[in-house]
Structure formats: structure tokens, C-alpha cells
Design an enzyme around this catalytic site. Structure first.
Site, mmCIF file in Angstrom:
data_model
loop_
_atom_site.group_PDB
_atom_site.id
_atom_site.type_symbol
_atom_site.label_atom_id
_atom_site.label_comp_id
_atom_site.label_asym_id
_atom_site.label_seq_id
_atom_site.Cartn_x
_atom_site.Cartn_y
_atom_site.Cartn_z
ATOM 1 N N GLN A 37 -20.249 19.366 11.117
ATOM 2 C CA GLN A 37 -20.434 18.983 9.721
ATOM 3 C C GLN A 37 -21.165 20.032 8.880
ATOM 4 O OE1 GLN A 37 -21.834 14.879 11.094
ATOM 5 N NE2 GLN A 37 -20.906 14.403 9.130
ATOM 6 N N HIS A 57 -6.711 21.669 11.156
ATOM 7 C CA HIS A 57 -5.822 22.792 10.837
ATOM 8 C C HIS A 57 -4.359 22.365 10.917
ATOM 9 C CE1 HIS A 57 -9.158 25.874 11.979
ATOM 10 N NE2 HIS A 57 -9.247 25.467 10.727
ATOM 11 N N ASP A 70 -14.358 24.462 8.323
ATOM 12 C CA ASP A 70 -14.280 25.901 8.647
ATOM 13 C C ASP A 70 -15.532 26.648 8.177
ATOM 14 O OD1 ASP A 70 -11.812 25.449 9.708
ATOM 15 O OD2 ASP A 70 -10.686 26.680 8.268
ATOM 16 N N HIS A 140 -21.707 15.761 19.466
ATOM 17 C CA HIS A 140 -21.504 15.037 18.212
ATOM 18 C C HIS A 140 -20.036 15.223 17.812
ATOM 19 C CE1 HIS A 140 -23.944 13.250 14.716
ATOM 20 N NE2 HIS A 140 -22.680 13.141 14.350
ATOM 21 N N ASN A 184 -23.783 11.244 20.539
ATOM 22 C CA ASN A 184 -23.968 10.547 19.286
ATOM 23 C C ASN A 184 -22.861 9.516 19.106
ATOM 24 O OD1 ASN A 184 -25.250 10.258 16.572
ATOM 25 N ND2 ASN A 184 -23.131 10.644 15.970
ATOM 26 N N GLU A 185 -23.237 8.271 18.885
ATOM 27 C CA GLU A 185 -22.297 7.194 18.573
ATOM 28 C C GLU A 185 -21.046 7.226 19.461
ATOM 29 O OE1 GLU A 185 -21.555 7.127 14.355
ATOM 30 O OE2 GLU A 185 -23.677 7.066 13.877
ATOM 31 N N GLU A 393 -30.730 7.849 12.978
ATOM 32 C CA GLU A 393 -29.994 8.054 11.726
ATOM 33 C C GLU A 393 -30.184 6.842 10.827
ATOM 34 O OE1 GLU A 393 -25.784 9.045 11.739
ATOM 35 O OE2 GLU A 393 -26.075 10.483 13.375
HETATM 36 C C1 LIG Z 1 -11.281 33.075 11.020
HETATM 37 O O1 LIG Z 1 -10.717 32.055 10.216
HETATM 38 C C2 LIG Z 1 -10.484 32.448 8.877
HETATM 39 C C3 LIG Z 1 -9.960 31.235 8.142
HETATM 40 O O2 LIG Z 1 -10.910 30.211 8.167
HETATM 41 C C4 LIG Z 1 -9.519 33.608 8.840
HETATM 42 O O3 LIG Z 1 -9.363 34.040 7.482
HETATM 43 C C5 LIG Z 1 -10.052 34.758 9.678
HETATM 44 O O4 LIG Z 1 -9.103 35.779 9.757
HETATM 45 C C6 LIG Z 1 -10.374 34.272 11.088
HETATM 46 N N1 LIG Z 1 -11.032 35.336 11.808
HETATM 47 C C7 LIG Z 1 -10.652 35.707 13.022
HETATM 48 C C8 LIG Z 1 -11.457 36.804 13.648
HETATM 49 O O5 LIG Z 1 -9.725 35.171 13.600
#
Ligand SMILES: *[C@@H]1O[C@H](CO)[C@@H](O)[C@H](O)[C@H]1NC(C)=O
Ligand SMILES: *[C@@H]1O[C@H](CO)[C@@H](O)[C@H](O)[C@H]1NC(C)=O
Ligand SMILES: *[C@@H]1O[C@H](CO)[C@@H](O)[C@H](O)[C@H]1NC(C)=O
Ligand SMILES: *[C@@H]1O[C@H](CO)[C@@H](O)[C@H](O)[C@H]1NC(C)=O
Ligand SMILES: *[C@@H]1O[C@H](CO)[C@@H](O)[C@H](O)[C@H]1NC(C)=O
Length: 493
Positions: A37, A57, A70, A140, A184-185, A393
Site C-alpha cells: 500500500q 498489471h 507500482d 500483509h 494481517n487479517e 488497526e
Molecule cells: C519498472 O516498472 C516501470 C513501470 O512501473 C517501468 O517503466 C520500468 O521500465 C521498470 N523497470 C525495470 C528495471 O524493469
């Protein structure tokens, strides 16, 4: 008005009571977060892919606003600011979680990530330098994706894989961490995960969810026993598992029995084996009958052998409790209970409602009834004979990103008041952990709802954090170690 004068006036002003508003010296104030998170850095260094990385993704539609973790709060890079915020709040403890695939990129203990290891080590040291106790959650919800591909929590081997992970975690950090939470939970891992509400997004509570239930408890117990044998004598830390505990009230006296079963379904399935031994007997029977009627050869809840019952029993040093809401329970016919957030309530013929006297939020099932926390603390003491409880929490989601979050401040105040009452009743509540330190990625709600004492600007590449009114209030509580009398609540400066 002093406490003594309140006593004098108590006959005249019957609503004013003289209550000790000061917390004991040993009480710990905290705040919490979790790895997926807040951390971001989803592919930083050699971090492995987690089930959440994969799910969001490949299926961004799972989250209302199409977002993911991300980058999140970018705490992977900004953890020093998080530590500073804990210090600004005057916290005694900070609860965070370790990402299993960040520490063990393959999921197995054959390879420990140097950067992952250093990340958590630096965070722990940063907290200790400020006199803040780290409270570490090992799981988690971000499972290494490869272990999911091998069956995840439905595969009994996972209890050994988790134990191996726990061994690495203790080996690296047990010299500095005294409070541990294995899971967690767990109801979210098992029930939400097998009703398409959380990873692995399967729809099979009848089998997968209940296999997960037992395998997860075995994983917890193995992790507990490793610490007990190898570290307890030297470091004397404490381990538990954090249950989300919804307080249930029967709608009418006729609903009392099904309400009791509801406690077993939600709470007992993850607490009875640990505190009393084995599955809650009545629930086990009902679920076994349901499975049999549907033609399953195996009971819903996989039986524990007598050895396993003893192995799992007694594997918690305190009770960790996530408390948010209360629901009313009504008995209904088979299949009439509806779906999420009712989980297996169709199994026992229970449906959930709200009492109009509780405080609503923008989420229909999220109603606040702070008094339930005190009742619940008594219930835990009486049911499981636990003499130490930590509220790991509690907090309030809001749609507003406003810094003036009076509702959140009142939520914290009202729950702390119930904890004080419980302490004065003789329940040993050792701490309170507000969820959350900062706004973060709130799973299916994405970034739309806020839980933070600190607001985070998610459009700012710097992910700037700004204290809300609730942060200012909470820091006044930690500074004075007491709640101000209600009337002067807003004048705390
Ligand atoms: C990591 O993920 C990002 C997207 O979130 C991407 O742009 C980037 O190239 C990735 N880096 C590697 C080293 O894979
Ligand atoms: C109030 O409670 C605190 C913490 O338990 C205790 O130290 C203090 O003596 C109490 N004050 C009164 C007036 O009872
Ligand atoms: C509740 O359970 C008790 C004991 O098992 C039983 O005697 C009673 O009839 C039940 N009440 C209802 C309303 O089902
Ligand atoms: C807690 O439980 C124990 C044992 O069940 C009981 O003796 C004690 O009175 C309970 N404590 C409180 C404050 O109710
Ligand atoms: C958030 O950050 C962006 C980019 O730095 C900035 O334009 C915006 O004003 C900030 N929003 C708030 C509420 O501070």
C-alpha cells in the site's frame, strides 16, 4: 473544572462523569501501514513479482480508478520522511509490513535480496534512533507470485515456505524487533481471496478458502515455534496474528444463536485453534454437514490431527485486534444471506444490517459504534483468556482529501476513550495503532478513499506528505498521554 469538582456537581449534571483520562505509562501509541500500500518500487532492484503486482498489471479493472501500487507513496525511497512523521506524531511504535518478494525474490530462502534486506534494516534502525518501537507484520497480502503459481495458500507446503521466510526475517531483524505479527487479517487472504475480492481472485470458498484457513494457521504456528525455540530466550519478543474483528449484535433475541455462529465464522476460525485448540466445534459441525449435503468427500474445514491441535494451540503472546465496524445479524434461510461482505454467511444463514443509531460513513457496511470496542475487548478476555491485547488497526475512511478531518479525529478519540474504559475495567490493552500513518493505496478503492493522518499528494512526483487535523490531535494525545475532557476537545493547543 477539575475532576474533584465534577464529583461535586455530578448530582446536578448527571451526564458528566469523572473518568480518568490518562493512559498508563506502559501504553503504546502507534500508527500502521503495509508494504504494497505504501512502498512502490514494485520492480526496484531484484524484487520479485507479488500477486498484487500480477493481478493489477493484468486486470487493472479490479480497482475502481484503474490505479495500482507500482509507485504508491514511494516509501521505498521516502521512508526517512515516514520515520520523521512517526516522530512528529510522538509515536511509541510504528507498525509496517515486510514484502516477502522484496526480501526473497524467488519466494524461497535460497536467495536473500541485498537491497531488500537493507531497506527494512535501515527502516528499523531509523525508527529505533527516534525511540520508536518497530512492530513488524510478516504478511500483509503480497505473496510472491511464483508461490501462487505453485498453489499458494491452498498448497499445504506453503506452511514450510512461510516458515523459511520467517526464519530469514528473524535471523536479520530479531535483534531489534520485539513485536511481531505473522499475518494481517487472515480472513482476507482466505475468504476474500477465494470470493474474488482479493488475490488470488479465485471463486471457491467451499474448498480453496478453507484449505487456506488451515494451511495459514499451520504457517503461523511454524513461524511461532521457530521463534520460541531459537530466539525467545535471547530476545524475549512477542508474536501474534492480527484478526479483523467485526463486532456482531443480534437484531432480536431470536438472532442470538446465529450471531454466536457468526463470531465463530469470522473470528473463531482464526482464533479458536490458536487460543483454545482446534476448530470452533459448532461451526465445524455445521460446515461439515453443508459439505456432505453438497456431495463433497472432505469436510469444509480440513481436520487437525491431535498433534496439530497441540502444535497450533498456544502460539500467540498477545491478541492483535483490528477493529473498525459493528454489524447487526439477522437469521435467514439457506442461500438468502447474499454475497460479499458476508463471506461464508450463506453457510450459516446469517445476513448483516446496520443499526440506525450507529454513525454511517460513505461505505454502507462501514458503520461506527465505538462502544463495541470495549465490549469486544471484554469478549476476547472472557472467550480466549488472553491477558494482553493490542489494537493493531482502527481508523476512518473518508472520500475527502481535506486536511480538516474532524470526523477522523473524533473516531480516534472515541475509540481511545473506550480503550481507557476497558483498561480501567482491568483488561490489559497494551497499545493502539491508528490506520493509517498516511494516505495510501486502499486496495480495490485505489486512491479514492483516504485513511491518513497525513495527506499524500499522489499527483506530485515527490509524493508530498502534509499533516491533517487528526495528526495534530493525535500528537497532542501522545504528548499529554491523555484525552482532554470532551467539551474542550477542539481546543487542544
Ligand atoms: C519498472 O516498472 C516501470 C513501470 O512501473 C517501468 O517503466 C520500468 O521500465 C521498470 N523497470 C525495470 C528495471 O524493469
Ligand atoms: C489515572 O490513570 C493513570 C494511568 O493508569 C494513573 O497513573 C493515575 O494515577 C490515575 N489518576 C487518578 C487520579 O486516578
Ligand atoms: C439457541 O440455542 C440453544 C442451545 O443450543 C437452544 O436451546 C435454543 O432453542 C436456540 N434458540 C433459537 C432461537 O434457535
Ligand atoms: C478476564 O478473564 C478472566 C478469566 O476468564 C476473568 O477471571 C477476569 O475477570 C476477566 N477480566 C475482566 C476485566 O473482566
Ligand atoms: C499536488 O502536486 C501537484 C504537482 O506538484 C501540484 O500542482 C498540486 O497543487 C498539489 N496539490 C495539492 C493539493 O497540494
Amino acid at each position: 473544572m477539575s475532576c474533584d469538582s465534577v464529583v461535586v456537581f455530578v448530582v446536578l449534571v448527571s451526564t458528566v462523569s469523572c473518568q480518568n483520562l490518562t493512559f498508563p505509562d506502559w501504553f503504546m501509541f502507534g500508527a500502521a501501514t503495509s508494504s504494497y500500500q505504501i512502498e512502490g518500487g514494485w520492480n526496484a532492484s531484484d524484487k520479485g513479482e507479488s500477486t498484487w503486482d500480477r493481478a493489477l498489471h493484468t486486470h487493472p479493472e479490479i480497482v475502481g480508478d484503474g490505479s495500482n501500487g507500482d509507485v504508491a507513496c514511494d516509501s521505498y525511497h521516502l521512508w526517512r520522511r515516514d520515520v520523521e512523521m512517526c516522530a512528529e506524531l510522538g509515536l511509541d511504535m510504528y507498525r509496517f509490513s515486510i514484502s516477502w518478494p522484496r526480501l526473497l525474490p524467488t519466494g524461497f530462502s535460497n536467495k536473500i535480496s541485498e537491497d531488500g534486506k537493507n531497506y527494512y534494516s535501515n527502516l528499523i534502525d531509523g525508527l529505533l534512533e527516534k525511540g520508536i518501537e518497530p512492530v513488524v507484520t510478516m504478511y500483509h497480502w503480497d505473496l510472491p507470485q511464483y508461490l501462487q503459481d505453485l498453489g499458494g495458500w491452498a498448497n499445504p507446503l506453503i506452511s514450510d515456505w512461510f516458515a523459511d521466510y520467517a526464519s530469514v526475517v528473524y535471523y536479520l531483524y530479531a535483534d531489534r524487533v520485539k513485536y511481531w505479527i505473522t499475518f494481517n487479517e487472515p480472513i482476507v487472504t482466505c475468504d476474500s481471496g477465494y470470493t474474488k475480492q482479493s488475490t488470488p481472485y479465485l471463486d471457491d470458498l467451499n474448498t480453496g478458502g478453507f484449505l487456506c484457513n488451515k494451511n495459514l494457521l499451520m504457517a503461523h504456528a511454524k513461524a511461532y515455534r521457530i521463534y520460541e525455540e531459537e530466539y525467545k530466550l535471547k530476545y524475549n519478543g512477542k508474536i501474534s496474528l492480527a484478526n479483523i474483528f467485526v463486532w456482531f449484535e443480534p437484531e432480536t433475541p431470536d438472532d442470538a444463536n446465529v450471531t454466536e455462529l457468526m463470531f465463530q465464522l469470522y473470528e473463531g476460525r482464526f482464533a479458536h485453534p490458536i487460543y483454545l485448540g482446534g476448530w470452533p466445534p459448532e461451526l465445524e459441525k455445521v460446515l461439515a454437514e453443508n459439505g456432505k449435503r453438497e456431495g463433497y468427500k472432505y469436510p469444509r474445514l480440513p481436520p487437525f490431527t491431535p498433534e496439530e491441535v497441540e502444535f497450533v494451540r498456544g502460539t500467540a503472546d498477545y491478541y492483535a485486534l483490528n477493529h473498525y465496524i459493528t454489524r447487526q445479524i439477522r437469521q435467514v434461510g439457506p442461500g438468502e444471506a447474499g454475497s460479499w461482505p458476508f463471506y461464508g454467511s450463506n453457510e450459516i444463514g446469517a445476513t448483516m444490517l446496520n443499526d440506525p443509531s450507529w454513525t454511517p460513513t460513505f461505505i454502507d457496511w462501514f458503520t461506527l459504534n465505538p462502544k463495541a470496542l470495549r465490549t469486544q475487548l471484554h469478549w476476547i478476555n472472557d472467550t480466549y483468556g488472553v491477558n494482553e491485547v493490542m489494537v493493531t488497526e482502527n481508523g476512518l475512511p473518508l472520500l475527502s482529501r481535506d486536511l480538516y478531518d474532524v470526523e477522523r479525529m473524533e473516531c480516534i478519540r472515541d475509540h481511545l476513550e473506550q480503550i481507557l474504559l476497558a483498561i480501567n475495567d482491568g483488561i490489559h490493552v497494551i497499545g493502539y495503532t491508528a490506520w493509517s500513518l498516511l494516505d495510501n493505496f486502499e486496495w480495490a478503492a485505489g486512491y479514492a478513499s483516504t485513511f491518513g493522518l497525513y495527506a499524500v499528494n499522489f499527483t506530485d512526483p515527490q509524493r508530498t506528505r502534509t499533516p491533517r487535523e487528526s495528526a495534530r490531535y493525535y500528537s497532542s494525545v501522545t504528548r499529554t498521554r491523555s484525552l482532554l475532557p470532551r467539551k474542550t476537545d477542539l481546543n487542544y493547543e
